[in-house]
Design an enzyme around this catalytic site. Structure first.
Site, PDB file in Angstrom:
ATOM      1  N   ASP A 193     -13.542   7.555   6.053  1.00 29.32           N
ATOM      2  CA  ASP A 193     -12.078   7.550   5.946  1.00 29.32           C
ATOM      3  C   ASP A 193     -11.602   7.186   4.987  1.00 29.32           C
ATOM      4  OD1 ASP A 193     -10.026   5.748   6.111  1.00 29.32           O
ATOM      5  OD2 ASP A 193     -11.267   4.105   7.269  1.00 29.32           O
TER       6      ASP A 193
ATOM      7  N   HIS B  31     -14.341  -0.563   5.814  1.00 27.06           N
ATOM      8  CA  HIS B  31     -13.506  -1.347   7.075  1.00 27.06           C
ATOM      9  C   HIS B  31     -13.803  -2.206   7.820  1.00 27.06           C
ATOM     10  CE1 HIS B  31      -8.881  -1.838   8.458  1.00 27.06           C
ATOM     11  NE2 HIS B  31      -8.502  -2.084   7.315  1.00 27.06           N
TER      12      HIS B  31
ATOM     13  N   LYS C 193       0.316   4.131   4.507  1.00 22.68           N
ATOM     14  CA  LYS C 193      -0.031   3.670   3.070  1.00 22.68           C
ATOM     15  C   LYS C 193       0.002   4.431   2.072  1.00 22.68           C
ATOM     16  CE  LYS C 193      -4.214   1.087   3.909  1.00 22.68           C
ATOM     17  NZ  LYS C 193      -5.155   1.156   5.378  1.00 22.68           N
TER      18      LYS C 193
ATOM     19  N   HIS D  56      -6.853   5.328   1.505  1.00 18.99           N
ATOM     20  CA  HIS D  56      -6.506   4.677   0.242  1.00 18.99           C
ATOM     21  C   HIS D  56      -6.441   6.176  -0.572  1.00 18.99           C
ATOM     22  CE1 HIS D  56      -5.984   0.842   1.480  1.00 18.99           C
ATOM     23  NE2 HIS D  56      -6.857   1.029   2.042  1.00 18.99           N
TER      24      HIS D  56
ATOM     25  N   SER E  38     -10.719   0.057   0.043  1.00 16.42           N
ATOM     26  CA  SER E  38      -9.541  -0.924   0.204  1.00 16.42           C
ATOM     27  C   SER E  38      -9.569  -2.314  -0.564  1.00 16.42           C
ATOM     28  CB  SER E  38      -9.383  -0.767   1.235  1.00 16.42           C
ATOM     29  OG  SER E  38     -10.342  -1.745   2.334  1.00 16.42           O
TER      30      SER E  38
ATOM     31  N   ASN F  46       0.598  -1.530   0.266  1.00 15.59           N
ATOM     32  CA  ASN F  46       0.188   0.087  -0.043  1.00 15.59           C
ATOM     33  C   ASN F  46       1.106   1.502  -0.137  1.00 15.59           C
ATOM     34  OD1 ASN F  46      -2.206  -1.158  -0.090  1.00 15.59           O
ATOM     35  ND2 ASN F  46      -2.304  -1.433   2.199  1.00 15.59           N
TER      36      ASN F  46
ATOM     37  N   GLU G 222     -15.335   5.465   3.250  1.00 19.84           N
ATOM     38  CA  GLU G 222     -14.295   4.988   2.831  1.00 19.84           C
ATOM     39  C   GLU G 222     -14.517   6.256   2.048  1.00 19.84           C
ATOM     40  OE1 GLU G 222     -12.584   1.374   2.437  1.00 19.84           O
ATOM     41  OE2 GLU G 222     -13.358   0.834   4.606  1.00 19.84           O
TER      42      GLU G 222
HETATM   43  C1  LIG Z   1      -6.044   0.367   6.742  1.00 17.54           C
HETATM   44  C2  LIG Z   1      -7.204   0.723   6.589  1.00 17.54           C
HETATM   45  C3  LIG Z   1      -7.600   1.074   8.192  1.00 17.54           C
HETATM   46  C4  LIG Z   1      -6.434   0.808   9.444  1.00 17.54           C
HETATM   47  O1  LIG Z   1      -4.920   1.463   9.279  1.00 17.54           O
HETATM   48  P1  LIG Z   1      -3.706   1.454   9.584  1.00 17.54           P
HETATM   49  O2  LIG Z   1      -3.067   2.097  10.430  1.00 17.54           O
HETATM   50  O3  LIG Z   1      -3.301   0.260   8.997  1.00 17.54           O
HETATM   51  O4  LIG Z   1      -3.814   0.188  11.223  1.00 17.54           O
HETATM   52  C5  LIG Z   1      -8.623   1.612   8.671  1.00 17.54           C
HETATM   53  N1  LIG Z   1      -9.268   1.959   7.493  1.00 17.54           N
HETATM   54  C6  LIG Z   1      -9.280   1.875   5.983  1.00 17.54           C
HETATM   55  C7  LIG Z   1     -10.188   1.953   5.117  1.00 17.54           C
HETATM   56  C8  LIG Z   1      -7.639   0.786   6.025  1.00 17.54           C
HETATM   57  O5  LIG Z   1      -7.624   0.818   4.446  1.00 17.54           O
END
Ligand SMILES: *Cc1c(COP(=O)(O)O)cnc(C)c1O
Length: 390
Positions: free
Chosen positions: A210, A137, A242, A213, A185, A51, A181
């Site tokens: 969120d 997620h 990421k 990505h 993801s 990522n 999101e």
């Molecule tokens: C990776 C991810 C998370 C978690 O983040 P980390 O910093 O890896 O704990 C939360 N939400 C989404 C959409 C993700 O892809």
């Protein structure tokens, strides 16, 4: 003890029978920022399961920034933020993020997982309603289930399904909260943020996005999915594992919401602050994301190369993000393809339930700015061969 051990071994056996057993492989990342490769005991592979979309994790500039941070501030923060763990580099990067992304405040967390848990646990109360996209997620879905609110999921990216739920709940006197999101993801598709934001506005619902990505990858200067859609959510979660090439997360929100989280979010209050050296490096990552437009351009070019290289019959649907899923369906078939690619020097992980819905196992290909056009050609040739049973 006997009952406990039996339970554990039964669960493992069941997992294995379902073809869902997970295994880690100990890998070493090749420290060349011009290529994205991993090495295991068995060999070296082009890595299409990272990522690190902008290739920052191995960039000499970012590595140097973290080293400089270590020299300036030492190794760990030594305490939680409310005790003595909140230092100048934390304050600097919070201000930088808030200004760049257009919010009053940014608050740092050690991971995206804990940021999502903190936000949903602290902000929601008994009687509130939380509406989540079905494909959100695991950190959001689990936090929602464990929060005090009533959680409902709406069909993936289905704004009319969301609106129906919001309207049913319009005069309950409690708070409505929508979580989605920016970029999904496992699918790489974008959320219809403009429509979702309008629906939230109409129903006076809080909107959380969120953008794990999307931030760094999409929008002007890499500001992310919200900027691309022209939307300002109430709460934005960005993660640094990421595109930022580091680790950690930030919650962007209003002045009062930030203060509320500082008072009441247990993941914030009772957890050691991220190392100040890391916060120092984050400032550099933040600057590089804005200044290195070429990294996003490279991603666009590589994406085009992939589309051109894959045979039509494979059924690949392109996405507007560096996440390029290749749908397979059955878990064992996805594993077989993943292994066949590995024999050809290519690492693409098979993603299976429960990470994705049943019968939607897939190969999750991710592109990064550290890939070269030839890497993508090698990938598409290998996929074409494997799919055609050669
Ligand atoms: C990776 C991810 C998370 C978690 O983040 P980390 O910093 O890896 O704990 C939360 N939400 C989404 C959409 C993700 O892809």
């Amino acid at each position: 003890m006997h009952r406990f051990n039996q339970r554990i071994s039964n669960a493992l056996a069941e997992r294995d029978q379902q073809g869902l057993y997970r295994q880690r492989t100990c890998l070493e990342r090749q420290s060349d920022h011009e290529s994205e490769r991993v090495r295991s005991e068995d060999g070296a592979y082009l890595n299409f399961s990272s990522n690190d979309y902008l290739g920052l994790a191995q960039s000499p500039e970012l590595i140097q920034a973290w080293q400089e941070g270590l020299s300036l501030y030492g190794a760990g923060s030594g305490a939680s933020p409310l005790v003595t763990g909140y230092h100048r580099p934390h304050a600097n990067v919070e201000a930088q993020l808030a200004e760049w992304l257009g919010f009053d405040r940014a608050l740092l967390f050690s991971s995206g997982f804990s940021a999502n848990q903190a936000v949903l646990f602290a902000l929601l109360q008994c009687g509130d309603s939380l509406f989540q996209d079905k494909l959100n997620h695991a950190s959001l879905i689990e936090a929602g289930m464990l929060s005090e609110a009533n959680m409902r999921r709406f069909a993936h990216n289905d704004v009319s399904s969301l609106s129906r739920l919001l309207n049913k709940n319009s005069d309950s006197g409690s708070v409505n909260f929508v979580a989605t999101e920016g970029v999904f993801s496992m699918d790489g598709d974008l959320s219809p943020l403009a429509e979702i934001s309008a629906a939230c506005h109409q129903a006076e619902s809080v909107l959380l996005v969120d953008d794990a990505h999307g931030c760094g990858v999409l929008g002007h200067d890499g500001k992310g999915s919200c900027e691309l859609a022209g939307v300002q959510p109430d709460i934005l979660v960005v993660t640094f594992g990421k595109a930022f090439g580091l680790q950690g997360a930030a919650v962007l929100c209003s002045q009062d919401t930030a203060e509320y989280l500082v008072q009441f979010a247990r993941h914030y209050v009772y957890s050691t602050a991220m190392p100040p050296a890391q916060a120092h490096a984050l400032s550099t990552a933040c600057r590089m994301i804005q200044s290195d437009g070429w990294r996003r351009e490279r991603l666009g070019e590589l994406s085009q190369t992939l589309v051109e290289g894959l045979d039509y019959g494979i059924g690949f649907d392109d996405t507007p993000s560096p996440i390029k899923p290749l749908m397979v369906g059955k878990s064992d078939e996805a594993l077989r393809i993943s292994h066949a690619l590995r024999q050809r020097g290519i690492w693409v992980s098979a993603i299976r339930p429960p990470t994705v819905p049943v019968n939607s196992a897939r190969l999750r290909i991710t592109l990064t700015a550290a890939h070269q056009p030839d890497d993508i050609k090698q990938l598409s040739m290998a996929i074409n061969e494997v799919f055609h049973g050669e």
